[in-house]
Design a protein around this motif. Sequence first.
Motif, PDB file in Angstrom:
ATOM      1  N   SER A  39       0.832  -1.196   0.000  1.00  0.00           N
ATOM      2  CA  SER A  39       0.000   0.000   0.000  1.00  0.00           C
ATOM      3  C   SER A  39       0.870   1.250   0.000  1.00  0.00           C
ATOM      4  O   SER A  39       1.766   1.397   0.826  1.00  0.00           O
ATOM      5  N   GLY A  40       0.599   2.148  -0.934  1.00  0.00           N
ATOM      6  CA  GLY A  40       1.351   3.396  -0.995  1.00  0.00           C
ATOM      7  C   GLY A  40       2.686   3.311  -1.716  1.00  0.00           C
ATOM      8  O   GLY A  40       3.362   4.315  -1.903  1.00  0.00           O
ATOM      9  N   LYS A  41       3.054   2.111  -2.133  1.00  0.00           N
ATOM     10  CA  LYS A  41       4.347   1.955  -2.817  1.00  0.00           C
ATOM     11  C   LYS A  41       4.182   1.419  -4.234  1.00  0.00           C
ATOM     12  O   LYS A  41       5.166   1.247  -4.954  1.00  0.00           O
TER      13      LYS A  41
ATOM     14  N   GLU B   8      -0.767  11.014  -5.976  1.00  0.00           N
ATOM     15  CA  GLU B   8      -0.661  10.004  -4.930  1.00  0.00           C
ATOM     16  C   GLU B   8      -1.846  10.058  -3.984  1.00  0.00           C
ATOM     17  O   GLU B   8      -2.529  11.058  -3.851  1.00  0.00           O
ATOM     18  N   GLY B   9      -2.076   8.928  -3.358  1.00  0.00           N
ATOM     19  CA  GLY B   9      -3.087   8.879  -2.316  1.00  0.00           C
ATOM     20  C   GLY B   9      -4.484   8.696  -2.876  1.00  0.00           C
ATOM     21  O   GLY B   9      -4.707   7.949  -3.811  1.00  0.00           O
ATOM     22  N   LYS B 105       3.062   4.760  -8.030  1.00  0.00           N
ATOM     23  CA  LYS B 105       2.632   4.282  -6.712  1.00  0.00           C
ATOM     24  C   LYS B 105       1.128   4.054  -6.612  1.00  0.00           C
ATOM     25  O   LYS B 105       0.648   3.518  -5.627  1.00  0.00           O
ATOM     26  N   THR B 107      -3.049   5.540  -7.602  1.00  0.00           N
ATOM     27  CA  THR B 107      -4.004   6.538  -7.106  1.00  0.00           C
ATOM     28  C   THR B 107      -5.327   5.840  -6.836  1.00  0.00           C
ATOM     29  O   THR B 107      -5.873   5.180  -7.728  1.00  0.00           O
ATOM     30  N   HIS B 108      -5.812   5.987  -5.588  1.00  0.00           N
ATOM     31  CA  HIS B 108      -7.131   5.456  -5.263  1.00  0.00           C
ATOM     32  C   HIS B 108      -8.182   6.473  -5.678  1.00  0.00           C
ATOM     33  O   HIS B 108      -8.129   7.622  -5.259  1.00  0.00           O
TER      34      HIS B 108
END
Lengths: 112, 113
Positions: A39-41, B8-9, B105, B107-108
């Motif tokens: 997660s996040g990587k 990101e995120g 990485k 993206t949600h």
Amino acid sequence: GGIITQTPKFLIGQEGQKLTLKCQQNFNHDTMYWYRQDSGKGLRLIYYSITENDLQKGDLSEGYDASREKKSSFSLTVTSAQKNEMAVFLCASSIQGRDTQYFGPGTRLLVL
Amino acid sequence: GDSVTQTEGLVTLTEGLPVMLNCTYQSTYSPFLFWYVQHLNEAPKLLLKSFTDNKRPEHQGFHATLHKSSSSFHLQKSSAQLSDSALYYCALSGDTNAYKVIFGKGTHLHVLP
């Protein structure tokens, strides 16, 4: 069509243990990949194999070994499991490098 | 070396509003760019792939344009649907090693009713 099968679906190991994950594909694809998903990587490449008997290291190969036993199968070994490690390992295959990658359902690893 | 940077995120928006997920890249030559989508408890699957002839790929209402001048391949959709909620990955296949695909990485995207 085709399918990628990964075994086992869940893997629980002990610290220091050697653990093996298996991947089979029936697309008749030449190229196969192992990724680690955290997660996040994102998806980080561990090993890939351009064709049968070929092995190439990715950016995250330290701590892992891989084996391309035949065209349809690609195995990944965690050489020494790290305590509290938790990740999903994804196998993928493609015809060639710039073609669509088809992913398996993943193996979820937990190390106690 | 080659790299991919994406929003990101978590991106949260309301159903019906436009979607734009950013993706920029660094590559020495002319790479191929991809968008993969992963729905909850499913495997990632290809959503879009860049063309060599500057055509704009489209799939399921999503499109992306490769802009070499700004090194970008942003994902867009005019109207979000609840079913678009998923994890989106931008990926790059460079010219020096076509087999080594670099993923961002992720993206949600969370679409609210």
